[in-house]
Design an enzyme around this catalytic site. Structure first.
Site, short mmCIF file in Angstrom:
data_model
loop_
_atom_site.label_atom_id
_atom_site.label_comp_id
_atom_site.label_asym_id
_atom_site.label_seq_id
_atom_site.Cartn_x
_atom_site.Cartn_y
_atom_site.Cartn_z
N LYS A 51 0.80 -1.22 0.00
CA LYS A 51 0.00 0.00 0.00
C LYS A 51 0.84 1.27 0.00
O LYS A 51 0.29 2.37 -0.15
CB LYS A 51 -0.97 -0.02 1.18
CG LYS A 51 -1.91 -1.20 1.20
CD LYS A 51 -2.80 -1.30 -0.03
CE LYS A 51 -3.85 -0.25 -0.06
NZ LYS A 51 -4.90 -0.55 -1.09
N1 PMP Z 1 -3.80 -7.30 1.90
C1 PMP Z 1 -3.52 -6.33 2.78
C2 PMP Z 1 -2.75 -6.69 4.01
C3 PMP Z 1 -3.95 -5.03 2.57
O1 PMP Z 1 -3.64 -4.06 3.46
C4 PMP Z 1 -4.73 -4.75 1.42
C5 PMP Z 1 -5.23 -3.35 1.22
N2 PMP Z 1 -6.50 -3.14 1.78
C6 PMP Z 1 -5.01 -5.79 0.52
C7 PMP Z 1 -4.52 -7.05 0.79
C8 PMP Z 1 -5.87 -5.59 -0.69
O2 PMP Z 1 -5.26 -4.79 -1.65
P1 PMP Z 1 -6.17 -3.84 -2.52
O3 PMP Z 1 -6.72 -2.80 -1.60
O4 PMP Z 1 -5.25 -3.27 -3.54
O5 PMP Z 1 -7.26 -4.65 -3.13
#
Ligand code: PMP
Length: 333
Positions: A51
């Protein structure tokens, strides 16, 4: 405070090095599933998660468009990882941060956010993000009522997909020498799967783009039926993934399938993987592994295939939630 002015700080810290995270072949999984399985290790980013990429893009975009002036406050609703990216980069560029965090967020992530200097507020997301007390609602109203505050709004910010389209996707393509045939990652805001998926499909239209979410989340239904289910019930949380609404940052176009896994299988898998490999993987990384274990037969992976699994963060953020019980081998999982 060392007494640096904002200008000196910016000169001392050149642009943060985000991305170009390693990709490693996992021999253990490759032999188990008779395919070439690689792991994209996103915990090598400065804030130790994938992120950092959207956080940096969203901040840069807001600064470039003069949406906020120096000393202002970046506001975000986050399960911790985006919040940390925002807090870190905001500070480095001379801004403040206010992060609204769900009460289901791990103690470790909350402690890291506080240590990074973010002002945090714990909220209750159990009635959905449209609820008055949710992180999303509170972040939005805070940014609207405070002077010089900007809500980065990862669920509806096009920079989220763009960050992964511009960086994560091209890195994976290059690191696999264009051999990738399958990509599997967790889906939360949808930014990762949409951005990586879009880039990879442009290179190879028949690459398989697969997502994982907790059982009861609605994106699988949305992808298949292009509608919202009539009944939306609360579901067991797997931190970072799963939604009860369709985020604007989820573009279903490049996505072929979304699998669902249970929280229990995910926890069991995290501990089993630790036992078998010595690696502490993050909660949503374990969901990706649980997905592989549960659905491998139907995935029809071939020895010539190259599957990339995305691990967004590290197990050290979930010791209290995942790793405080007796381990069990994957063979018994
Ligand atoms: N895994 C973790 C630990 C995350 O912090 C996030 C972000 N919310 C995600 C997966 C999912 O990624 P995205 O928001 O890009 O779908």
């Amino acid at each position: 405070m060392l007494g640096f002015t904002r200008e000196t700080r910016i000169k001392i810290l050149t642009a943060p090095i985000i991305g170009n995270t390693p990709i490693r072949k996992c021999e253990f999984l490759s032999s188990r599933y008779h395919s070439n399985i690689y792991i994209k290790e996103e915990f090598h980013n400065p804030g130790m998660s994938a992120k950092d990429r959207p956080a940096y893009y969203m901040i840069q975009d807001a600064i470039n468009r003069n949406c906020i002036s120096p000393g202002g406050t970046f506001v975000e609703a986050s399960s911790g990882n985006t919040g940390l990216g925002i807090a870190m980069f905001a500070k480095q560029y001379g801004y403040r941060s206010k992060i609204f965090v769900s009460k289901s967020c791990s103690q470790e992530k909350i402690a890291i956010l506080e240590a990074a200097g973010a002002e945090i507020e714990i909220c209750d997301n159990s009635n959905g993000l449209g609820d008055f007390y949710s992180t999303q609602f509170k972040a939005q109203s805070y940014a609207a009522t405070q002077p010089n505050a900007y809500f980065t709004n990862q669920y509806y910010n096009s920079q989220n997909i763009r960050a992964h389209y511009k960086t994560t996707g091209p890195e994976i393509w290059k690191q696999t020498d264009g051999q990738i045939t399958h990509f599997l990652c967790g889906v939360g805001t949808g930014g990762t799967i949409s951005g990586v998926g879009r880039y990879l499909k442009e290179q190879r239209p028949n690459v398989n783009i697969w997502g994982v979410e907790p059982a009861g989340s609605i994106l699988q239904h949305y992808l298949d039926a292009r509608s919202i289910p009539e009944q939306i019930a609360p579901f067991e949380s797997i931190e970072g993934i799963g939604r009860n609404f369709v985020p604007g940052s989820f573009d279903p176009t490049p996505v072929d399938h979304i699998y669902q896994v249970t929280q229990e299988d995910t926890k069991t898998m995290a501990r089993a993987y630790r036992t078998d490999t010595g690696i502490l993987c993050g909660f949503s990384s374990a969901a990706v592994l649980a997905c592989l274990q549960r659905y491998a037969t139907g995935m029809h992976l071939k020895p010539t295939d190259t599957l990339v699994l995305l691990f967004p963060d590290h197990g050290s953020r979930y010791i209290s939630k995942l790793y405080s019980e007796t381990p069990k081998s994957v063979a018994h999982a």
